[in-house]
Design a protein around this motif. Structure first.
Motif, PDB file in Angstrom:
ATOM      1  N   ASP A   1       2.128 -26.667  -4.003  1.00  0.00           N
ATOM      2  CA  ASP A   1       2.803 -27.061  -6.095  1.00  0.00           C
ATOM      3  C   ASP A   1       4.151 -28.404  -5.670  1.00  0.00           C
ATOM      4  O   ASP A   1       4.186 -28.960  -4.448  1.00  0.00           O
ATOM      5  N   PHE A   2       4.678 -28.919  -6.532  1.00  0.00           N
ATOM      6  CA  PHE A   2       5.730 -29.241  -7.158  1.00  0.00           C
ATOM      7  C   PHE A   2       6.055 -29.885  -8.348  1.00  0.00           C
ATOM      8  O   PHE A   2       6.309 -28.884  -8.811  1.00  0.00           O
TER       9      PHE A   2
ATOM     10  N   ALA B   1       0.920 -42.165   0.236  1.00  0.00           N
ATOM     11  CA  ALA B   1       0.582 -41.046   1.095  1.00  0.00           C
ATOM     12  C   ALA B   1       0.988 -40.592   1.873  1.00  0.00           C
ATOM     13  O   ALA B   1       2.357 -41.177   2.459  1.00  0.00           O
ATOM     14  N   ILE B   2       0.785 -39.396   2.662  1.00  0.00           N
ATOM     15  CA  ILE B   2       1.671 -38.215   4.283  1.00  0.00           C
ATOM     16  C   ILE B   2       0.158 -38.063   4.668  1.00  0.00           C
ATOM     17  O   ILE B   2      -0.539 -36.785   4.074  1.00  0.00           O
ATOM     18  N   ASP B   3       0.386 -38.001   5.740  1.00  0.00           N
ATOM     19  CA  ASP B   3      -0.245 -37.485   6.438  1.00  0.00           C
ATOM     20  C   ASP B   3       0.243 -36.520   7.369  1.00  0.00           C
ATOM     21  O   ASP B   3       1.153 -36.395   7.887  1.00  0.00           O
ATOM     22  N   LEU B   4      -0.550 -35.419   7.324  1.00  0.00           N
ATOM     23  CA  LEU B   4       0.376 -33.848   8.121  1.00  0.00           C
ATOM     24  C   LEU B   4      -1.617 -33.753   9.231  1.00  0.00           C
ATOM     25  O   LEU B   4      -2.390 -33.702   8.753  1.00  0.00           O
ATOM     26  N   ASP B   5      -0.327 -33.645   9.902  1.00  0.00           N
ATOM     27  CA  ASP B   5      -1.049 -32.320  11.062  1.00  0.00           C
ATOM     28  C   ASP B   5       0.044 -31.198  11.446  1.00  0.00           C
ATOM     29  O   ASP B   5       0.699 -30.556  12.089  1.00  0.00           O
TER      30      ASP B   5
ATOM     31  N   THR C   1       1.213 -21.178  15.151  1.00  0.00           N
ATOM     32  CA  THR C   1       1.595 -20.660  15.864  1.00  0.00           C
ATOM     33  C   THR C   1       0.785 -19.252  16.110  1.00  0.00           C
ATOM     34  O   THR C   1       1.445 -17.988  16.748  1.00  0.00           O
ATOM     35  N   ASP C   2       0.395 -18.711  15.359  1.00  0.00           N
ATOM     36  CA  ASP C   2      -0.774 -17.652  15.296  1.00  0.00           C
ATOM     37  C   ASP C   2      -1.391 -16.506  16.586  1.00  0.00           C
ATOM     38  O   ASP C   2      -1.645 -18.159  17.367  1.00  0.00           O
ATOM     39  N   THR C   3      -2.235 -15.497  16.740  1.00  0.00           N
ATOM     40  CA  THR C   3      -2.382 -15.345  17.510  1.00  0.00           C
ATOM     41  C   THR C   3      -3.907 -15.801  18.081  1.00  0.00           C
ATOM     42  O   THR C   3      -4.568 -16.180  19.269  1.00  0.00           O
ATOM     43  N   GLN C   4      -4.668 -16.525  16.156  1.00  0.00           N
ATOM     44  CA  GLN C   4      -5.996 -17.286  16.378  1.00  0.00           C
ATOM     45  C   GLN C   4      -4.893 -18.098  16.121  1.00  0.00           C
ATOM     46  O   GLN C   4      -5.108 -18.121  13.982  1.00  0.00           O
ATOM     47  N   PRO C   5      -4.777 -18.968  16.635  1.00  0.00           N
ATOM     48  CA  PRO C   5      -4.217 -20.740  15.789  1.00  0.00           C
ATOM     49  C   PRO C   5      -4.931 -21.056  14.693  1.00  0.00           C
ATOM     50  O   PRO C   5      -6.424 -20.824  14.613  1.00  0.00           O
ATOM     51  N   LYS C   6      -3.833 -21.414  13.701  1.00  0.00           N
ATOM     52  CA  LYS C   6      -5.044 -22.464  12.801  1.00  0.00           C
ATOM     53  C   LYS C   6      -3.949 -24.127  12.166  1.00  0.00           C
ATOM     54  O   LYS C   6      -3.120 -24.195  12.879  1.00  0.00           O
ATOM     55  N   ARG C   7      -5.184 -25.256  12.057  1.00  0.00           N
ATOM     56  CA  ARG C   7      -4.474 -26.336  11.710  1.00  0.00           C
ATOM     57  C   ARG C   7      -5.106 -26.285  10.527  1.00  0.00           C
ATOM     58  O   ARG C   7      -6.075 -26.931  10.228  1.00  0.00           O
ATOM     59  N   TYR C   8      -4.162 -27.540  10.006  1.00  0.00           N
ATOM     60  CA  TYR C   8      -4.395 -27.862   8.577  1.00  0.00           C
ATOM     61  C   TYR C   8      -3.862 -29.500   8.986  1.00  0.00           C
ATOM     62  O   TYR C   8      -2.360 -29.967   9.206  1.00  0.00           O
ATOM     63  N   LYS C   9      -4.921 -30.563   9.020  1.00  0.00           N
ATOM     64  CA  LYS C   9      -4.690 -31.545   9.339  1.00  0.00           C
ATOM     65  C   LYS C   9      -5.544 -32.610   7.981  1.00  0.00           C
ATOM     66  O   LYS C   9      -6.861 -32.206   7.613  1.00  0.00           O
ATOM     67  N   THR C  10      -5.027 -33.457   7.620  1.00  0.00           N
ATOM     68  CA  THR C  10      -5.365 -34.229   6.421  1.00  0.00           C
ATOM     69  C   THR C  10      -4.333 -34.819   6.356  1.00  0.00           C
ATOM     70  O   THR C  10      -2.803 -35.155   6.084  1.00  0.00           O
ATOM     71  N   VAL C  11      -5.087 -35.740   5.195  1.00  0.00           N
ATOM     72  CA  VAL C  11      -4.087 -37.092   4.464  1.00  0.00           C
ATOM     73  C   VAL C  11      -3.868 -36.882   2.914  1.00  0.00           C
ATOM     74  O   VAL C  11      -5.202 -36.921   2.267  1.00  0.00           O
ATOM     75  N   VAL C  12      -2.427 -37.008   2.304  1.00  0.00           N
ATOM     76  CA  VAL C  12      -2.643 -36.791   0.942  1.00  0.00           C
ATOM     77  C   VAL C  12      -2.150 -37.954   0.495  1.00  0.00           C
ATOM     78  O   VAL C  12      -1.315 -38.351   0.380  1.00  0.00           O
TER      79      VAL C  12
ATOM     80  N   LEU D   1       0.379 -34.400  -8.537  1.00  0.00           N
ATOM     81  CA  LEU D   1       0.860 -34.561  -6.808  1.00  0.00           C
ATOM     82  C   LEU D   1       0.582 -35.554  -6.341  1.00  0.00           C
ATOM     83  O   LEU D   1       0.545 -36.939  -5.565  1.00  0.00           O
ATOM     84  N   ARG D   2      -1.435 -35.195  -6.539  1.00  0.00           N
ATOM     85  CA  ARG D   2      -1.947 -36.186  -5.715  1.00  0.00           C
ATOM     86  C   ARG D   2      -3.169 -37.133  -6.794  1.00  0.00           C
ATOM     87  O   ARG D   2      -3.378 -37.234  -7.458  1.00  0.00           O
ATOM     88  N   SER D   3      -2.678 -38.612  -6.575  1.00  0.00           N
ATOM     89  CA  SER D   3      -3.945 -39.595  -7.236  1.00  0.00           C
ATOM     90  C   SER D   3      -5.600 -39.399  -7.051  1.00  0.00           C
ATOM     91  O   SER D   3      -6.001 -39.588  -7.936  1.00  0.00           O
ATOM     92  N   ASP D   4      -6.042 -38.430  -6.528  1.00  0.00           N
ATOM     93  CA  ASP D   4      -7.688 -37.767  -6.712  1.00  0.00           C
ATOM     94  C   ASP D   4      -7.478 -36.592  -7.188  1.00  0.00           C
ATOM     95  O   ASP D   4      -8.455 -36.232  -7.627  1.00  0.00           O
ATOM     96  N   GLU D   5      -6.673 -36.015  -7.947  1.00  0.00           N
ATOM     97  CA  GLU D   5      -6.380 -35.193  -8.805  1.00  0.00           C
ATOM     98  C   GLU D   5      -6.334 -34.958  -9.789  1.00  0.00           C
ATOM     99  O   GLU D   5      -6.121 -36.639 -10.485  1.00  0.00           O
TER     100      GLU D   5
END
Length: 325
Positions: free
Chosen positions: A222-223, A252-256, A260-271, A306-310
């Motif tokens: 949200d924003f 744009a913002i480039d997120l990676d 640190t979860d026991t089963q690691p997760k990763r959110y990687k995208t360009v917003v 927030l996003r241009s594609d919304e």
């Protein structure tokens, strides 16, 4: 004679009165996008994940709507027989400070929906015995060796659940109810020729090759904004501060964001952003439950999204402080 248990989280058919029943004794809780049960701690974001939360209590099956209640905490004044008088209630109200209205309210933007699920089961894959239909509100289960046909008549809700101001229903039909138990009994509004037991056979959560890391398609965000900046939040717990990267680009913002979860997760995208930003003045900080970015506007204009594609809603967002009349 087989009977159906009505305990929340169970719903199984049973004949043995002494069989173990696993259920949720507490009511469901839906708050700020999170879903769970009052009797246990797990909180999830999607309704499908909510339905998969493991029951936290064991007991016996029942055919009534009154499962055993959660034990009340001791030491409560009202439990001890002390009934507050009307005068004491008025004194408490007079002593309580008036509630302060929030200065600014954040505009919540829903996350984009996941890609549509397969409408047919993969014919080359075996369906496990007892596998339930994956469509919402359909209670059919697969029996090993049963013949499949186009006359299975899968009655379900193709839309998503809606919980708004106390009413509950689905986006695909107009019926709305108030109680959660009534919501769970809303009959489907669409009939498909076949049930969907395994779909394409692929897990909704993809994993990186050669590792157990889970790739997330989306996270809640949200924003809100000021005349000069847009402050956006991306909600993801336990972000690894040492490995996370946030790169500001012109629009744009480039997120990676690994966790640190026991089963690691990763959110990687360009917003893709609605408007241009000043990359030198923009900044970010990683908190316990989210990433917060401060996007400095390059042109000072108001952002409706927030996003241009919304999709634009037509809502006009006012920034700054309104003048007095």
């Amino acid at each position: 004679m087989a009977q159906k248990c009505v305990h929340q989280g169970c719903g199984k058919m049973y004949t043995d009165q002494d069989a173990v029943c696993k259920y949720h004794p507490g009511p469901p809780i839906f708050h700020e996008g999170q879903k769970g049960w009052k009797c246990c701690k797990p909180r999830v974001l999607t309704f499908d994940e909510f339905l998969e939360i493991e029951p936290c209590t064991e007991g016996k099956h029942s055919t009534t709507d009154l499962p055993p209640q959660i034990e009340k905490k001791t030491g409560d004044a009202t439990d001890a027989g002390a009934t507050p008088t009307l005068a004491s209630k008025l004194d408490d109200l007079a002593a309580a400070p008036p509630a302060r209205a929030p200065v600014a309210q954040a505009t919540t933007t829903p996350a984009p929906p996941p890609p549509p699920e397969s409408e047919d089961d993969e014919p080359t894959l075996d369906i496990p015995d007892g596998k339930g239909c994956r469509r919402r509100t359909c209670t059919a289960t697969y029996k090993k060796g049963q013949e499949r046909s186009d006359n299975e008549n899968c009655l379900h809700h193709p839309g998503a659940p809606i919980f708004h101001e106390g009413s509950k229903g689905y986006t695909c039909c107009k019926r709305r109810v108030l109680e959660f138990d009534q919501f769970m009994k809303i009959e489907g509004c669409k009939t498909s020729p076949r049930h969907l037991f395994i779909g394409s056979g692929q897990d909704k959560k993809t994993k990186t090759a050669g590792s157990a890391e889970e790739l997330l398609d989306t996270v809640r965000h949200d924003f809100y904004q000021t005349p000069s900046s847009v402050i956006a939040s991306f909600f993801l717990k336990k972000i690894d501060k040492d490995k996370a990267t946030v790169k500001f680009e012109g629009q744009a913002i480039d997120l990676d964001l690994p966790t640190t979860d026991t089963q690691p997760k990763r959110y990687k995208t360009v917003v893709p952003l609605f408007g241009p930003i000043d990359t030198e003045k923009s900044a970010f900080k990683i908190l316990g439950t989210k990433l917060e970015v401060n996007l400095y506007k390059a042109d000072g204009s108001s952002w409706p999204v927030l996003r241009s594609d919304e999709r634009l809603t037509g809502e006009i967002l006012q920034v700054g402080r309104a003048g007095r009349v």
